[in-house]
Design an enzyme around this catalytic site. Structure first.
Site: not given
Ligand code: NAD
Ligand code: 022
Ligand code: ZN
Length: 375
Positions: A42, A63, A95, A110, A169
């Protein structure tokens, strides 16, 4: 303070090593010294310009592993000197999503994380007096970074950073997809599409879960040996299959008196939407589950005949292997240190920060499984 970072100034350009400014941690934030970071897909997706949400200039990397060197006011869960792994999926435990127990997708930060900012809507990084964006809430391509305390997992101190970073990751995503998302049982049959940095971790997760048949599918023939190294029992190269790949896989997984084929669990670790369909359709009628791990390009869509789902196949997706970072990541580090899972052979290249662009080249060419930058 001055920090050394690989900065993504522009889409499609190599990263540039620069000295950038980093502000100290504000309330509920921690300052980390990053000791090692993996280079993952990514990062490349965003750097290439293909990510429509990509922001520039930014400090990429998600990562990592490092040490807490300072804490802001109000921080209670970690202290200076703690060894930690940054979490691009945080765990606030407050949350609605965290409290639901049904998802790991914490929503506490987020909005700002997706905008490349800290929870107070500002950046801690700057270069030449101008702000530089954070990335996936982590920015591990810098030797120091600031994160919210809910986005760090405290890990044991005897775990080597250059291995533990992969748990930030790839390892957690692959092993977690098996253990948390699919919940694979002993004796299950399985197919893994794509034997890269994620798929190999799915394979070792399946071995850990006690799967009987672990079929690996990859168009790169050199991935056969890699799969076998981590527990794959059968290898299929789609380029060498005559006729329909799904029919071939269904036939390979035929079991029981009715001789209906299809695997109990299949995993897409390619990000290719054609492969995602093959993975669903190669799962068993009535109960097969197909887990999408690969991230597809912007605007891509998946399709299948509704009949595939009406006859009981289930399509699922997973982010960060369904792991609740602060709770599950330290356990995965323990599994590694106890020898339950392997990491060392998958770290094929170690690089200094100055050579980080070579890590991207090694990913493109398929030469590496994981390249890790050691600071
Ligand atoms: P990788 O490039 O190391 O591995 C991909 C593998 O797929 C390669 O071995 C390649 O040869 C193979 N492949 C490509 N096309 C194929 C095809 N048509 N059929 C069979 N095999 C094919 O990549 P990776 O690091 O393992 O990542 C895989 C995917 O997982 C990426 O899309 C990545 O973005 C995604 N990912 C998702 C999450 C998540 O939380 N959902 C986390 C990390 C990575
Ligand atoms: C990590 N990924 C791919 C390779 N390495 C990866 C990419 C995206 C996600 C997970 C892993 C992901 C799945 C679902 C979401 N993301 C959305 C989460 C949400 O909205 O709550 C995701 C994540 C972070 C970011 C973007 C998308 C970001 O920080 N920019 C977890
Ligand atoms: Zn990643």
């Amino acid at each position: 303070m001055d920090v050394r970072a690989a900065v993504a100034f522009e889409a499609g350009k190599p990263l540039q090593i620069e000295t950038v400014q980093l502000e100290g941690p504000k309330a509920f934030e921690v300052l980390l010294e990053i000791k090692a970071t993996g280079i993952c897909h990514t990062d490349e997706f965003t750097l290439s310009g293909a990510d429509p949400e990509g922001l520039f200039p930014a400090i990429l990397g998600h990562e990592g592993a490092g040490i807490v060197v300072d804490i802001g006011p109000g921080v209670t869960s970690v202290k200076k000197g703690d060894h930690v792994i940054p979490l691009y999926t945080p765990e606030c435990r407050q949350c609605p999503s965290c409290l639901s127990r049904k998802t790991n997708l914490c929503t506490a930060i987020r909005g700002t994380q997706g905008k490349g900012l800290m929870p107070d809507s500002t950046s801690r990084f700057s270069f030449g007096g101008k702000p530089v964006f954070h990335y996936m809430g982590c920015s591990t391509f810098a030797n120091f970074t600031v994160l919210p305390e809910i986005a760090v997992a405290k890990i044991r101190e005897d775990a080597p950073f250059e291995k533990a970073c992969y748990i930030g990751c790839g390892v957690t995503t692959g092993v977690g997809a098996v253990v948390n998302t699919a919940k694979v049982e002993i004796g299950a049959t399985s197919i893994v599409f794509g034997l890269g940095g994620i798929g190999l971790n799915v394979i070792q997760g399946l071995r850990l879960a006690g799967a009987d048949m672990i079929i690996g599918v990859d168009i790169n023939p050199s991935r056969k040996e890699w799969g076998e190294r981590f527990g794959m029992t059968h290898f299929v190269n789609p380029k060498e299959v005559e006729g329909d790949l799904v029919a071939y896989l269904v036939n390979l997984t035929k079991r029981g008196a009715d001789q209906i084929g299809g695997a109990d669990y299949t995993f897409d670790c390619t990000g290719n939407t054609t492969v995602m369909r093959q993975a669903l359709e190669a799962s068993h009628r009535g109960w097969g589950q197909s887990i999408i791990i690969g991230v597809a390009g912007a605007g891509k869509e998946i399709s299948t005949r509704p009949f595939q789902l009406v006859t009981g196949r289930v399509w699922k997706g997973t982010a960060f292997g369904g792991a609740r970072g602060r709770t599950d990541v330290p356990k995965i580090v323990d599994w590694y240190m106890e020898g339950k899972i392997e990491i060392d052979p998958m770290i094929t290249h170690l690089l200094p920060l100055e050579d980080i662009n070579r890590g991207f080249d090694l990913m493109h060419s398929g030469e590496s499984i994981r390249s890790v930058v050691v600071y």
